[in-house]
Design a protein around this motif. Structure first.
Motif, mmCIF file in Angstrom:
data_model
loop_
_atom_site.group_PDB
_atom_site.id
_atom_site.type_symbol
_atom_site.label_atom_id
_atom_site.label_comp_id
_atom_site.label_asym_id
_atom_site.label_seq_id
_atom_site.Cartn_x
_atom_site.Cartn_y
_atom_site.Cartn_z
ATOM 1 N N GLY A 10 -40.476 13.051 -22.850
ATOM 2 C CA GLY A 10 -39.625 12.964 -24.038
ATOM 3 C C GLY A 10 -38.459 13.911 -24.064
ATOM 4 O O GLY A 10 -37.537 13.827 -23.261
ATOM 5 N N ARG A 11 -38.548 14.865 -24.979
ATOM 6 C CA ARG A 11 -37.435 15.777 -25.276
ATOM 7 C C ARG A 11 -36.953 16.587 -24.074
ATOM 8 O O ARG A 11 -35.764 16.786 -23.875
ATOM 9 N N SER A 13 -37.349 19.917 -23.337
ATOM 10 C CA SER A 13 -36.829 21.290 -23.477
ATOM 11 C C SER A 13 -37.471 22.233 -22.455
ATOM 12 O O SER A 13 -36.834 23.176 -21.987
ATOM 13 N N ASN A 14 -38.723 21.984 -22.097
ATOM 14 C CA ASN A 14 -39.347 22.813 -21.042
ATOM 15 C C ASN A 14 -38.736 22.514 -19.685
ATOM 16 O O ASN A 14 -38.561 23.427 -18.870
ATOM 17 N N LEU A 15 -38.408 21.253 -19.444
ATOM 18 C CA LEU A 15 -37.665 20.924 -18.214
ATOM 19 C C LEU A 15 -36.361 21.705 -18.185
ATOM 20 O O LEU A 15 -35.974 22.276 -17.160
ATOM 21 N N GLY A 88 -44.449 18.577 -20.960
ATOM 22 C CA GLY A 88 -44.420 17.627 -22.072
ATOM 23 C C GLY A 88 -44.803 16.224 -21.631
ATOM 24 O O GLY A 88 -44.441 15.246 -22.288
ATOM 25 N N VAL A 108 -48.096 23.147 -19.453
ATOM 26 C CA VAL A 108 -47.872 24.053 -20.582
ATOM 27 C C VAL A 108 -48.426 23.383 -21.831
ATOM 28 O O VAL A 108 -48.202 22.202 -22.079
ATOM 29 N N HIS A 109 -49.223 24.168 -22.580
ATOM 30 C CA HIS A 109 -49.877 23.625 -23.773
ATOM 31 C C HIS A 109 -49.586 24.549 -24.955
ATOM 32 O O HIS A 109 -49.680 25.774 -24.824
ATOM 33 N N PRO A 110 -49.235 23.982 -26.118
ATOM 34 C CA PRO A 110 -48.811 24.821 -27.247
ATOM 35 C C PRO A 110 -49.955 25.404 -28.077
ATOM 36 O O PRO A 110 -49.963 25.280 -29.302
ATOM 37 N N GLN A 123 -50.215 22.599 -32.641
ATOM 38 C CA GLN A 123 -49.601 23.531 -33.599
ATOM 39 C C GLN A 123 -50.068 23.211 -35.024
ATOM 40 O O GLN A 123 -50.387 24.128 -35.797
ATOM 41 N N LEU A 172 -42.434 27.264 -29.039
ATOM 42 C CA LEU A 172 -41.615 26.654 -27.973
ATOM 43 C C LEU A 172 -40.767 27.704 -27.246
ATOM 44 O O LEU A 172 -40.618 27.660 -26.026
ATOM 45 N N GLU A 175 -42.945 29.149 -24.798
ATOM 46 C CA GLU A 175 -43.185 28.199 -23.694
ATOM 47 C C GLU A 175 -42.047 28.282 -22.693
ATOM 48 O O GLU A 175 -42.259 28.299 -21.480
HETATM 49 C C1 GRF Z 1 -44.354 21.182 -25.647
HETATM 50 O O1 GRF Z 1 -44.732 21.740 -26.884
HETATM 51 C C2 GRF Z 1 -45.478 21.285 -24.641
HETATM 52 O O2 GRF Z 1 -46.252 22.429 -24.796
HETATM 53 C C3 GRF Z 1 -46.305 20.076 -24.964
HETATM 54 O O3 GRF Z 1 -45.367 19.063 -25.276
HETATM 55 C C4 GRF Z 1 -44.162 19.678 -25.759
HETATM 56 C C5 GRF Z 1 -43.061 19.174 -24.876
HETATM 57 O O4 GRF Z 1 -41.786 19.575 -25.285
HETATM 58 N N1 GRF Z 1 -47.186 19.768 -23.855
HETATM 59 P P1 GRF Z 1 -40.534 19.343 -24.351
HETATM 60 O O5 GRF Z 1 -40.519 17.860 -23.955
HETATM 61 O O6 GRF Z 1 -40.680 20.220 -23.144
HETATM 62 O O7 GRF Z 1 -39.350 19.703 -25.177
#
Ligand code: GRF
Length: 208
Positions: A10-11, A13-15, A88, A108-110, A123, A172, A175
């Motif tokens: 999806g979004r 942001s971690n990438l 994500g 990665v897990h929140p 969360q 986040l 993360e």
């Molecule tokens: C993050 O909160 C991650 O921990 C979880 O899914 C979310 C993904 O966010 N597994 P993003 O796509 O990296 O923005």
């Protein structure tokens, strides 16, 4: 230089945090492919903008989840990936893929695992439960969901007026800090798994 494959949904942001670390020279590896199980998601735009090849493998295009995940595995193998990052990715990776990249997949897990494992609403669950400290975890992926050896964790205090959105945003940020750091440690060969525990070996370049 380790070759990194990132799985997204999806979004992204971690990438983005991984791509930013790479641009800053602190990732210890190169993101060589981004694979998404959904078309048209922002994560794919982020990859394209950074010049990273993307692959989309949607569930509908395959007759089973296993077939889809084996195709993901093939894409990782064909890009000579050493390290896989679930950033994500919203599905449980098929055990065959986990076995193929044993001890080389990070997620990665929140939440501060083992609290609030398994779901997609960690969360909100933390807030509902009333914990005073939430956070996030980067762990090795094993066949059991959110249960692999823990690499790094970061605590995030829960504030009295927190909403799911405000708490998620602060988690986040953490993360985005610990995921690239964990990837760098793995890329540098500095993680030693001893049972459930992960020992971080010292940086050989730092004399202290
Ligand atoms: C993050 O909160 C991650 O921990 C979880 O899914 C979310 C993904 O966010 N597994 P993003 O796509 O990296 O923005």
């Amino acid at each position: 230089m380790s070759r990194i494959g990132v799985l997204v949904s999806g979004r992204g942001s971690n990438l983005q945090a991984l791509l930013d670390a790479q641009a800053a020279g602190t990732l210890g590896g190169e993101v060589v492919v981004v694979i998404s199980n959904h078309a048209g998601v922002p994560a794919l735009e982020r990859a394209a903008k950074a010049g990273v090849p993307t692959v989309v493998l949607e569930r509908d295009a395959f007759e089973s989840r296993k077939a889809q995940h084996l195709a993901i595995c093939e894409a990782l193998v064909s890009h000579n990936v050493d390290i896989v990052v679930l950033a994500g990715f919203d599905r449980i990776l098929h055990p065959e893929v986990v076995r193929r990249f044993q001890q080389r997949i990070l997620n990665v897990h929140p939440s501060l695992l083992p609290a609030f494992a398994g779901g997609l609403h960690a969360q909100a669950d933390a807030l509902d439960y009333g914990v005073k400290v939430a956070g996030c975890t980067v762990h090795f992926v094993t066949e059991e969901v959110d249960a692999g050896p823990i690499v790094l964790q970061a605590p995030v205090p829960v504030l009295d007026d927190d909403t799911v959105e405000s708490l998620s945003a602060r988690i986040l940020e953490e993360e985005h800090r610990i995921l690239p750091e964990a990837v760098r440690l793995l890329a540098e060969g500095r993680l030693r798994i001893e049972g459930r525990r992960v020992r971080v070996l010292p940086d050989p370049l730092r004399a202290d």
